[in-house]
Motif scaffolding. Structure first.
Motif, PDB file in Angstrom:
ATOM      1  N   ASN A  52       0.849  -1.182   0.000  1.00 34.92           N
ATOM      2  CA  ASN A  52       0.000   0.000   0.000  1.00 34.92           C
ATOM      3  C   ASN A  52       0.888   1.236   0.000  1.00 34.92           C
ATOM      4  O   ASN A  52       2.072   1.157   0.317  1.00 34.92           O
ATOM      5  N   THR A 272     -12.901   0.476  -8.012  1.00 36.62           N
ATOM      6  CA  THR A 272     -11.856   0.601  -7.000  1.00 36.62           C
ATOM      7  C   THR A 272     -10.484   0.812  -7.634  1.00 36.62           C
ATOM      8  O   THR A 272      -9.714   1.668  -7.192  1.00 36.62           O
ATOM      9  N   ASP A 282      -7.632   3.207  -6.463  1.00 31.53           N
ATOM     10  CA  ASP A 282      -6.737   2.679  -5.443  1.00 31.53           C
ATOM     11  C   ASP A 282      -6.214   1.332  -5.948  1.00 31.53           C
ATOM     12  O   ASP A 282      -6.909   0.317  -5.902  1.00 31.53           O
TER      13      ASP A 282
END
Length: 317
Positions: A52, A272, A282
């Protein structure tokens, strides 16, 4: 003199077969293309789901993205809603498309049926159409403003049953699922039809000698023999439905409305990963959803291959 062909002595020299390098040469292009299109993107997706962006840098977070997907209230609500809709989408195909395909194949395999080739072509033709064309056509047909559905129902005195099915949360998913059934029912029909044609004539003749004919013959003789084909169709339906995206996107858009009633894992992944309208993309969470989809499909296929298929009775002639 004996006519038996001579054999090499066990103590004689062993003749080494030449290496078949041409096999590698022919397989290499397909292997490279498959790896570039399938294997490498899958590995990168699995890797990306474990990272991430933290302070502008890609950071290893382990299963942190999965904890967010299942634990965060906003993410969990969208995910479980999409998974539920995807499951309903799959069940409708299993209960409507596949039994209809079996029934159509059984009727088309009747020897006395006229114009069977025309019927097979007409039913299979929608599978060759682009999903964009299919979605646009059915949006026009079911439109309450300029669609032909109210007119057709009025002709048979059933106009009161018409409703804007694609615009109601309670019926939108069922309507989209039935559109998909209409487009792809030709695939199970043709597979089952081919399986019926492969049944030996001796088996059919033996059944007729015992007085088993008509639909009784289909249920008692033919259906058990085509169970392996039905199993293959079922697992293909499972994989195709949990990978579905295009038809829902064409008919209902990326938001899969109304109110997310037609949102499935494919459309959730699209919004998404790439973002939509005010929602920013994302990549990490998108890869996490894609990984969950992969694991669901892998679990379903493994269940079929290692549990169901092993217990399925095999008929050999």
């Amino acid at each position: 003199m004996s006519n038996t062909p001579s054999t090499h002595d066990a103590t004689g020299p062993i003749i080494k077969r030449p290496t078949r390098w041409h096999i590698v040469v022919f397989l290499l292009p397909a292997f490279i293309v498959y790896s570039a299109v399938m294997i490498l993107p899958l590995i990168e997706t699995l890797r990306l789901s474990l990272f991430n962006t933290v302070d502008g840098q890609s950071t290893f977070v382990g299963l942190g993205n999965f904890k967010v997907l299942f634990g965060d209230e906003r993410w969990a609500h969208d995910f479980w809603n999409a998974l539920k809709n995807n499951f309903i989408f799959f069940v409708i195909h299993m209960l409507v498309q596949n039994p209809m395909g079996v029934a159509l194949a059984a009727m088309l395999s009747l020897p006395k049926l006229r114009f069977a080739s025309f019927y097979r072509t007409a039913i299979f033709l929608p599978t060759l159409l682009s999903f964009v064309i299919v979605g646009f056509i059915w949006k026009l047909i079911l439109s309450p403003i300029w669609g032909v559905s109210p007119f057709l129902l009025d002709m048979v005195g059933l106009k009161s049953l018409f409703s804007p099915w694609l615009g109601k949360p309670g019926s939108a998913l069922i309507a989209v699922s039935l559109i998909s059934v209409w487009q792809y029912v030709g695939i199970p029909m043709m597979l089952i039809y081919a399986a019926l044609l492969n049944i030996p004539e001796e088996v059919i003749e033996a059944a007729e000698c015992d007085g088993v004919t008509g639909w009784s013959q289909f249920w008692k003789i033919k259906l058990p023999l085509i169970l392996p084909a039905i199993g293959i169709i079922s697992i293909l339906t499972f994989v195709g439905n949990f990978n579905a995206f295009d038809l829902v996107y064409t008919v209902q858009g990326a938001l899969a409305g109304p109110d997310g009633s037609t949102d499935i894992l494919g459309t959730l992944l699209y919004r998404t990963f790439f973002g939509f309208q005010l929602q920013l993309g994302d990549r990490s969470m998108g890869a996490t959803i894609a990984t969950v989809m992969f694991l669901i499909i892998l679990a379903g296929v493994s269940l079929y291959l290692f549990v169901i298929q092993r217990r399925m009775r095999r008929y050999q002639f």
